[in-house]
Enzyme design. Structure first.
Site, short mmCIF file in Angstrom:
data_model
loop_
_atom_site.label_atom_id
_atom_site.label_comp_id
_atom_site.label_asym_id
_atom_site.label_seq_id
_atom_site.Cartn_x
_atom_site.Cartn_y
_atom_site.Cartn_z
N SER A 42 -1.48 0.26 44.21
CA SER A 42 -0.95 1.03 45.34
C SER A 42 -2.06 1.73 46.13
CB SER A 42 0.06 2.07 44.84
OG SER A 42 1.09 1.45 44.14
N GLU A 82 4.10 -6.04 47.70
CA GLU A 82 4.17 -5.65 49.13
C GLU A 82 4.44 -4.15 49.26
OE1 GLU A 82 3.55 -7.39 51.82
OE2 GLU A 82 3.28 -9.30 50.84
N THR A 84 -5.10 -6.50 45.37
CA THR A 84 -4.94 -5.70 44.15
C THR A 84 -6.07 -5.94 43.14
OG1 THR A 84 -2.57 -5.87 44.47
CG2 THR A 84 -3.31 -5.22 42.27
C1 LIG Z 1 4.11 -11.34 40.44
C2 LIG Z 1 3.14 -10.51 41.22
C3 LIG Z 1 2.55 -11.05 42.35
C4 LIG Z 1 1.60 -10.32 43.07
N1 LIG Z 1 0.93 -10.92 44.10
C5 LIG Z 1 -0.12 -10.27 44.66
C6 LIG Z 1 -0.98 -10.94 45.59
O1 LIG Z 1 -0.79 -12.12 45.92
N2 LIG Z 1 -2.03 -10.24 46.11
C7 LIG Z 1 -2.26 -8.94 45.79
O2 LIG Z 1 -3.22 -8.38 46.30
N3 LIG Z 1 -1.48 -8.29 44.89
C8 LIG Z 1 -0.43 -8.92 44.32
N4 LIG Z 1 0.36 -8.28 43.41
C9 LIG Z 1 0.09 -6.89 43.06
C10 LIG Z 1 1.10 -5.91 43.64
O3 LIG Z 1 0.99 -5.86 45.02
C11 LIG Z 1 0.88 -4.57 42.96
O4 LIG Z 1 1.33 -4.71 41.63
C12 LIG Z 1 1.63 -3.45 43.68
O5 LIG Z 1 1.00 -3.15 44.89
C13 LIG Z 1 1.73 -2.17 42.82
O6 LIG Z 1 0.50 -1.78 42.37
P1 LIG Z 1 0.25 -1.48 40.82
O7 LIG Z 1 0.72 -2.66 40.05
O8 LIG Z 1 -1.16 -1.09 40.69
O9 LIG Z 1 1.18 -0.29 40.48
P2 LIG Z 1 0.77 1.25 40.41
O10 LIG Z 1 0.37 1.72 41.75
O11 LIG Z 1 -0.16 1.48 39.29
O12 LIG Z 1 2.17 1.88 40.03
C14 LIG Z 1 2.61 2.12 38.69
C15 LIG Z 1 3.76 3.12 38.74
O13 LIG Z 1 3.26 4.36 39.23
C16 LIG Z 1 4.05 4.82 40.29
N5 LIG Z 1 3.19 5.44 41.32
C17 LIG Z 1 2.01 5.00 41.79
N6 LIG Z 1 1.57 5.81 42.76
C18 LIG Z 1 2.49 6.78 42.91
C19 LIG Z 1 2.62 7.89 43.79
N7 LIG Z 1 1.72 8.18 44.73
N8 LIG Z 1 3.72 8.65 43.68
C20 LIG Z 1 4.66 8.40 42.75
N9 LIG Z 1 4.60 7.35 41.91
C21 LIG Z 1 3.52 6.55 42.00
C22 LIG Z 1 4.73 3.58 40.87
O14 LIG Z 1 5.98 3.93 41.45
C23 LIG Z 1 4.89 2.70 39.66
O15 LIG Z 1 6.11 2.96 39.04
C24 LIG Z 1 1.32 -8.99 42.69
C25 LIG Z 1 1.95 -8.44 41.57
C26 LIG Z 1 2.82 -9.19 40.83
C27 LIG Z 1 3.39 -8.61 39.57
#
Ligand SMILES: Cc1cc2nc3c(=O)[nH]c(=O)nc-3n(C[C@H](O)[C@H](O)[C@H](O)COP(=O)(O)OP(=O)(O)OC[C@H]3O[C@@H](n4cnc5c(N)ncnc54)[C@H](O)[C@@H]3O)c2cc1C
Length: 693
Positions: A192, A476, A186
């Site tokens: 995502s 995940e 990330t």
């Molecule tokens: C405590 C914690 C530990 C983590 N550990 C790791 C780690 O070890 N390594 C790592 O790589 N990452 C890690 N992560 C990151 C995590 O995997 C990401 O937060 C996750 O993949 C979601 O991505 P984002 O936060 O960018 O959310 P976003 O993708 O920005 O999503 C934000 C919102 O938009 C919505 N959304 C996004 N795309 C769409 C779509 N196509 N259609 C409809 N709705 C959508 C989602 O449902 C969500 O509600 C961690 C996160 C946390 C908080």
């Protein structure tokens, strides 16, 4: 029995130490002493609701024996180890720094003292690995996640994306924790949408190295578990760039690949040159895990550090891959990481069991009001309370069998490398992870509320369970994004079916039920309302599958219509809620099918009857919750809808009568439950003593 309830961070706080001592003394108390008698008398007076039906203990034991997974022994070893180590049990209150330090000590002790080797387990028998991960999460959810970061993610990336040279070099160090590591996918601007990551890994043919770079602040790796404190290496996901190999001598972007990047000195733990690491700080939950942010300034790593299972670069800078396109390589890379999702679904189901156990035990113990001049009744005797908790208890059972099935499928995939199984596991792990974690997140709040004020005491766990678990819905793979993958797969199969193709093995039901759907509901069976019919698994499964088929058929038609004017992306977005409902509906039918199969294969008749009761409640409650859909298409007539509602309430009542046996059969030790109000005995006494009486 070793409870871990206590408060304070163990840092010399006298009040905390006193409270812990009191908790310990409770277990040592002589029951003949007057103080002990009073405590027991209080508990006994209020514990009428928990009195077992004759043979209840036997029923619970028989059911526990049936539920027990193949690797229960491995879990018991984890529990027994932590029971002997009160110093490693997580107190109720502690600072972030102390929690991180404790969590790392817990993991080191599990590996180095208890002798558990999670990476070997994962390589040899993933089912045992997931069982150990679940048990570790029972000790502290942060520990389960920290273990998952080290082994499912960092270790999993080496095993699944690397080749022999990587396994030879890193396997043992990861397994014995000499090489703690991270999984750095990330970025600040992209979670995502992994294909849009911006970190680069540019090949330098002169030095035979890759140069890892963070081109802008949006590309800072964010949320990376193990990065803030303990990680020595990171698997960094970056765009592989080959200079001069694109069109007109431009650099060629070969897409996202994974690279091993050392981030801290193995001896001194100092951050290595060219790398900046900052702490993501205190979180809503999971504060035993040290999440950090990483920025790379032209960090050089040897060419060998490319995890090259799906794509490689030769000494002279030529790219080779057995997969023809960037998209195929990307899908293969991400496809190898499904193990993390399997672990999350499994752990979430386990957290649901803990919450339900605390809530049910307390609801049996707690007495409020009652008929005039009669003793007060247990709150679980209120219909409203049964309505809140019994379908949740039934869902815990349903998820238990569904996740065991997922783990079995995952093991089969690892053994056979069969492409169809791989596709099934991808969809199943996405769907079950999304469905179970969303359900558990909502349920923990309901459990808290159903325990009234005492559910709000931190020692009774719901706050920590809710906060630690909440992010399971996001990491995940965000649940909304994952469900779209399920819907996408169903549509792909639907289109193939109409082109004359076959459906994958798991979804064969769609072929049959689609025919039924297209021929409209039967007006005669739509009126059948007898209990035998409603409790017939064929009716229940048909209802679930009918709904999925109908949703699939209608969304396919809508997508086709809208794509003419809106294009593919716009049409998908126009139908998004419909697609999410389809995915959930499909996953529910898979869950029900696995539950029904489990009931059928249960060898003991009494246990089978008990499970059938729970399964019927799961099925009819789900149908009732979606009754509008069934009524709209006349799949059920008004009289049948009414009968389903009545029967679901009645089954909730029936399940309430065996609720104690059902939660006891989860076989969760006090070490895992921990909440005084969720203890099998002396709950009030434990609670009052915790507070200081
Ligand atoms: C405590 C914690 C530990 C983590 N550990 C790791 C780690 O070890 N390594 C790592 O790589 N990452 C890690 N992560 C990151 C995590 O995997 C990401 O937060 C996750 O993949 C979601 O991505 P984002 O936060 O960018 O959310 P976003 O993708 O920005 O999503 C934000 C919102 O938009 C919505 N959304 C996004 N795309 C769409 C779509 N196509 N259609 C409809 N709705 C959508 C989602 O449902 C969500 O509600 C961690 C996160 C946390 C908080």
């Amino acid at each position: 029995m070793a409870t871990t309830s206590g408060s304070g961070d163990g840092g010399g706080d006298q009040a905390t130490a006193m409270r812990r001592l009191r908790m310990l003394s409770l277990h040592l108390q002589d029951p003949s002493s007057s103080e002990g008698k009073e405590a027991l008398a209080l508990a006994a007076c209020a514990a009428g609701g928990r009195r077992r039906a004759t043979g209840g203990a036997d029923a619970a034991a028989a059911l526990a024996a049936f539920l027990r997974g193949r690797h229960r022994d491995a879990q018991v070893r984890v529990f027994e180890y932590f029971q002997t180590r009160p110093d490693l049990q997580t107190p109720v209150e502690m600072s972030t720094a102390a929690h991180r330090e404790l969590c790392f000590r817990q993991l080191c002790a599990l590996v180095r003292e208890a002798g558990v080797r999670p990476l070997s387990l994962m390589a040899n028998d993933p089912a045992e690995y997931f069982a150990v991960m679940e048990a570790a999460g029972g000790v502290d959810i942060s520990l389960g996640v920290k273990l998952g970061v080290q082994y499912s993610l960092w270790g999993g990336s080496i095993i699944n994306l690397g080749t022999k040279k990587h396994r030879d070099k890193f396997f043992d160090g990861i397994d014995n924790l000499d090489y703690p590591g991270c999984f750095a996918m990330t970025e600040l601007h992209h979670g995502s949408n992994v294909q849009a990551l911006q970190t680069t890994a540019t090949f330098d043919p002169v030095t035979d190295e890759f140069i890892i770079n963070t081109p802008n602040d949006g590309a800072i790796k964010w949320w990376i578990g193990n990065a803030a404190l303990h990680g020595k290496f990171a698997t960094v996901f970056a765009r592989l760039i080959l200079p001069l190999q694109g069109k007109g001598g431009d650099p060629a972007d070969m897409g996202i690949h994974a690279f091993i990047v050392p981030i801290r000195d193995l001896d001194t733990n100092a951050v290595l040159p060219g790398i900046e690491i900052n702490d993501c700080g205190h979180k809503i939950g999971l504060n035993g895990v040290d999440n950090g942010a990483l920025r790379f300034h032209s960090v050089r790593i040897p060419r060998d550090n490319l995890l090259n299972r799906f794509g490689d670069v030769s000494r002279d800078g030529k790219y080779t891959s057995s997969l023809p396109t960037i998209n195929k390589r990307f899908a293969a890379t991400l496809g190898e990481l499904v193990g993390g999702r399997v672990g999350i679904a499994y752990s979430s189901m386990s957290i649901l069991k803990v919450s339900v156990t605390i809530a049910v035990r307390y609801a049996l113990l707690r007495q409020q009001f009652g008929p005039p001049k009669k003793p007060e009744i247990s709150v679980l005797d209120y219909q409203s309370h049964q309505h809140k908790l019994m379908p949740m208890l039934a869902s815990s059972y349903a998820f238990h069998f569904a996740t065991l099935y997922l783990v079995d499928k995952y093991c089969e995939m690892k053994k056979t490398n069969d492409e169809d199984v791989m596709a099934d596991v991808h969809v199943l792990s996405s769907g079950l992870k999304a469905y179970i974690t969303s359900y558990t997140a909502k349920s923990i709040s309901l459990c808290r509320e159903s325990c009234g004020g005492h559910g709000y005491a931190a020692v009774n766990r719901f706050g920590a369970l809710r906060n630690d678990h909440d992010i399971f819905q996001t990491f995940e793979g965000d649940n909304t994004v994952l469900l779209q993958q399920v819907a996408g797969d169903l549509l792909k199969q639907y289109q193939e079916k109409f082109k004359g193709g076959t459906l994958s093995v798991t979804w064969n039901y769609l072929r049959d039920s689609m025919g039924t759907y297209l021929s409209q509901p039967n007006p005669v069976t739509a009126r059948w309302e007898g209990e035998d019919h409603l409790r017939d698994p064929n009716f229940q499964l048909d209802a679930f599958r009918y709904r999925t088929s109908r949703l699939l058929h209608s969304v396919a038609a809508r997508l086709q219509k809208h794509s003419k004017t809106l294009g593919g992306f716009g049409a998908w977005n126009r139908c998004l809620n419909h697609l999410l409902t389809l995915a959930e509906s499909h996953i529910e039918s898979v869950i029900l099918a696995k539950f029904i199969e489990a009931v059928k294969r249960c060898p003991d008749e009494k246990t089978r009857e008990l499970l059938k009761l729970v399964c019927d409640l799961y099925a009819l409650d789900r149908i009732w919750k979606d009754i509008g859909t069934y009524r709209n298409v006349d799949y059920v007539a008004p009289n049948k809808a009414k009968a389903i509602h009545k029967l679901a309430d009645y089954l909730s009542y029936q399940v309430r009568l065996v609720a104690q046996e059902l939660v006891d059969a989860f076989d969760l030790p006090d070490l895992v439950i921990r909440a005084p109000i969720g203890m099998q005995s002396e709950a009030y006494a434990q609670y009052t003593q915790y507070v200081g009486f």
